[in-house]
Design an enzyme around this catalytic site. Structure first.
Site, PDB file in Angstrom:
ATOM      1  N   LYS A  79       0.866  -1.181   0.000  1.00  0.00           N
ATOM      2  CA  LYS A  79       0.000   0.000   0.000  1.00  0.00           C
ATOM      3  C   LYS A  79       0.898   1.224   0.000  1.00  0.00           C
ATOM      4  O   LYS A  79       2.057   1.173   0.443  1.00  0.00           O
ATOM      5  CB  LYS A  79      -0.896   0.025   1.244  1.00  0.00           C
ATOM      6  CG  LYS A  79      -2.158   0.850   1.085  1.00  0.00           C
ATOM      7  CD  LYS A  79      -3.202   0.104   0.250  1.00  0.00           C
ATOM      8  CE  LYS A  79      -4.520   0.862   0.199  1.00  0.00           C
ATOM      9  NZ  LYS A  79      -5.555   0.094  -0.508  1.00  0.00           N
ATOM     10  N   GLY A 179     -21.171   5.789   3.578  1.00  0.00           N
ATOM     11  CA  GLY A 179     -20.247   6.207   2.532  1.00  0.00           C
ATOM     12  C   GLY A 179     -20.756   5.839   1.157  1.00  0.00           C
ATOM     13  O   GLY A 179     -20.855   4.658   0.814  1.00  0.00           O
ATOM     14  N   VAL A 180     -21.107   6.860   0.355  1.00  0.00           N
ATOM     15  CA  VAL A 180     -21.598   6.602  -0.997  1.00  0.00           C
ATOM     16  C   VAL A 180     -20.715   7.335  -2.004  1.00  0.00           C
ATOM     17  O   VAL A 180     -21.161   8.132  -2.820  1.00  0.00           O
ATOM     18  CB  VAL A 180     -23.091   6.972  -1.164  1.00  0.00           C
ATOM     19  CG1 VAL A 180     -23.961   5.905  -0.543  1.00  0.00           C
ATOM     20  CG2 VAL A 180     -23.415   8.332  -0.554  1.00  0.00           C
ATOM     21  N   GLY A 181     -19.415   7.020  -1.915  1.00  0.00           N
ATOM     22  CA  GLY A 181     -18.467   7.490  -2.909  1.00  0.00           C
ATOM     23  C   GLY A 181     -18.488   6.569  -4.113  1.00  0.00           C
ATOM     24  O   GLY A 181     -19.535   6.009  -4.479  1.00  0.00           O
ATOM     25  N   LYS A 182     -17.322   6.343  -4.706  1.00  0.00           N
ATOM     26  CA  LYS A 182     -17.294   5.592  -5.963  1.00  0.00           C
ATOM     27  C   LYS A 182     -17.679   4.128  -5.794  1.00  0.00           C
ATOM     28  O   LYS A 182     -18.097   3.485  -6.756  1.00  0.00           O
ATOM     29  CB  LYS A 182     -15.914   5.708  -6.615  1.00  0.00           C
ATOM     30  CG  LYS A 182     -14.750   5.216  -5.771  1.00  0.00           C
ATOM     31  CD  LYS A 182     -13.430   5.516  -6.472  1.00  0.00           C
ATOM     32  CE  LYS A 182     -12.234   5.067  -5.649  1.00  0.00           C
ATOM     33  NZ  LYS A 182     -10.951   5.377  -6.319  1.00  0.00           N
ATOM     34  N   VAL A 183     -17.574   3.580  -4.577  1.00  0.00           N
ATOM     35  CA  VAL A 183     -18.003   2.204  -4.333  1.00  0.00           C
ATOM     36  C   VAL A 183     -19.420   2.165  -3.761  1.00  0.00           C
ATOM     37  O   VAL A 183     -20.306   1.496  -4.290  1.00  0.00           O
ATOM     38  CB  VAL A 183     -17.028   1.472  -3.384  1.00  0.00           C
ATOM     39  CG1 VAL A 183     -17.565   0.091  -3.026  1.00  0.00           C
ATOM     40  CG2 VAL A 183     -15.655   1.349  -4.027  1.00  0.00           C
ATOM     41  N   GLY A 184     -19.648   2.888  -2.661  1.00  0.00           N
ATOM     42  CA  GLY A 184     -20.943   2.849  -1.992  1.00  0.00           C
ATOM     43  C   GLY A 184     -22.086   3.282  -2.893  1.00  0.00           C
ATOM     44  O   GLY A 184     -23.195   2.718  -2.821  1.00  0.00           O
TER      45      GLY A 184
END
Length: 358
Positions: A79, A179-184
């Site tokens: 990472k 969390g509703v970013g690019k995944v959520g």
């Protein structure tokens, strides 16, 4: 043992990169190359301290090694973090300098997108190194890895539903998404399409408004989403969502989401187990993104059907975890770790410092 090495928790290598001219401050952590090159995303984040950045990259790189192992990939775990605010500190010069740091590791570390970075960033990084994946398709990459991360999480949710309710259907199930970013956001769409009820939270009001408009989602404050009376709590933001404060307030039967390092403390897996809540280990259920970007390294090039088929295997991986947890009477988190460690020990090269063949 005390001193810097005592912090490494079994890591093979930790590299610090700095460039005053561009403002780059980065840390690359390689946990293991026993199964192959260490793949992991680059997180661009305004950490409160260098110590916080180091702790995060060490935890994330170990989880990446376990993720690749559980997914059956010939990859190690690594990472990287760039310390700074991507909204103000991102620049072509900084990203290209970072790319040269990645290139200096000669393939031992392969990078991709993570929180704060995107496919356009990876295209810039790739100008300086062969070891950057996840650029847009027009640039020769596979695009946003959030697409397959969300799909794999959805597949995993169905496996969890089958375990708890005897059917993998999510129709009419209530899922609270943190969390509703690019995944959520993509996960919310997949759930809505199956007929699930969705509640969402995010610090970005535009993101929650989109979900409310497109998926009829109920918007909940970020500090209360974990306590919603729902069938599933799905953490898809930063780590530590399951902690001493939030655990007693959970009202769900399943915790399953794409966020990394969801357990603030390993002992919290025991608390979930004692409460009768099924936990899908994060690095097992969220492996779709890694499966996607490693698809770029396939000898025949990237194939979305091949990657999607492999991502669908996440459900079977979770079933293996659940079965081992039952057999050995341990938590699902413990079972996932044993599966990962056993494969690394059985297949891996002891003490490996992997280098690409010349």
């Amino acid at each position: 043992m005390t001193g810097p090495f005592s912090l490494l928790d079994g890591h093979e290598q930790v590299v610090f990169g700095s460039d005053p001219e561009t403002g780059l401050r980065c840390i690359i952590a390689i946990y293991s190359t026993a199964l192959g090159p260490a793949l992991g995303g680059t997180r661009f984040f305004p950490y409160p301290s260098e110590e916080a950045a180091l702790l995060d990259v060490l935890r994330l790189s170990k989880a990446m090694a376990y993720k690749a192992s559980c997914a059956g990939l010939d990859l190690g775990g690594g990472k990287a973090v760039i310390i700074g605010d991507p909204a103000t500190d991102r620049s072509e010069a900084l990203l290209r300098t970072y790319g040269r740091v990645v290139e200096s590791l000669n393939g031992r570390y392969v990078t991709a997108c993570d929180v704060g970075t995107n496919p356009a960033d990876m295209a810039i990084v790739a100008r300086e190194t062969r070891w950057a994946t996840g650029a847009e398709r027009v640039e020769g990459g596979s695009g946003d890895s959030g697409v397959m991360t969300a799909y794999g999480t959805y597949v995993g949710l169905k496996a969890c539903a089958e375990r708890v309710w005897g059917s993998d259907s999510l129709h009419a199930r209530h899922v609270a998404i943190q969390g509703v970013g690019k995944v959520g956001r993509r996960l919310a769409g997949l759930l809505y399409d199956e007929g699930a009820k969705v509640s969402v939270s995010d610090v970005d009001e535009a993101a929650t408004a989109f979900c409310a408009d497109q998926y009829q989602a109920e918007v909940v404050s970020a500090d209360k989403i974990h306590a919603v009376d729902a069938d599933v709590f799905s953490p898809n933001a930063l780590g530590g969502a399951l902690n001493a404060d939030t655990l007693p307030e959970l009202q769900c039967m399943i915790v399953a989401g794409a966020a990394n390092n969801q357990l603030a403390d390993p002992d919290h897996a025991d608390a979930l187990n004692e409460a009768g809540i099924l936990y899908a280990p994060d690095y097992v259920i969220n492996a779709g993104g890694v499966i996607q970007v490693v698809g770029e390294l396939h000898p025949d090039g990237y194939s979305e059907p091949r990657v999607r088929a492999r991502t669908e295997g996440i459900g079977d991986r979770l079933r293996e975890v659940f079965a081992l947890a039952d057999e050995e009477r341990i938590t699902t988190a413990g079972a996932a770790a044993r599966i990962a460690e056993r494969r690394i020990a059985a297949v891996g090269r002891l003490g490996s410092f992997w280098l690409p063949s010349r």
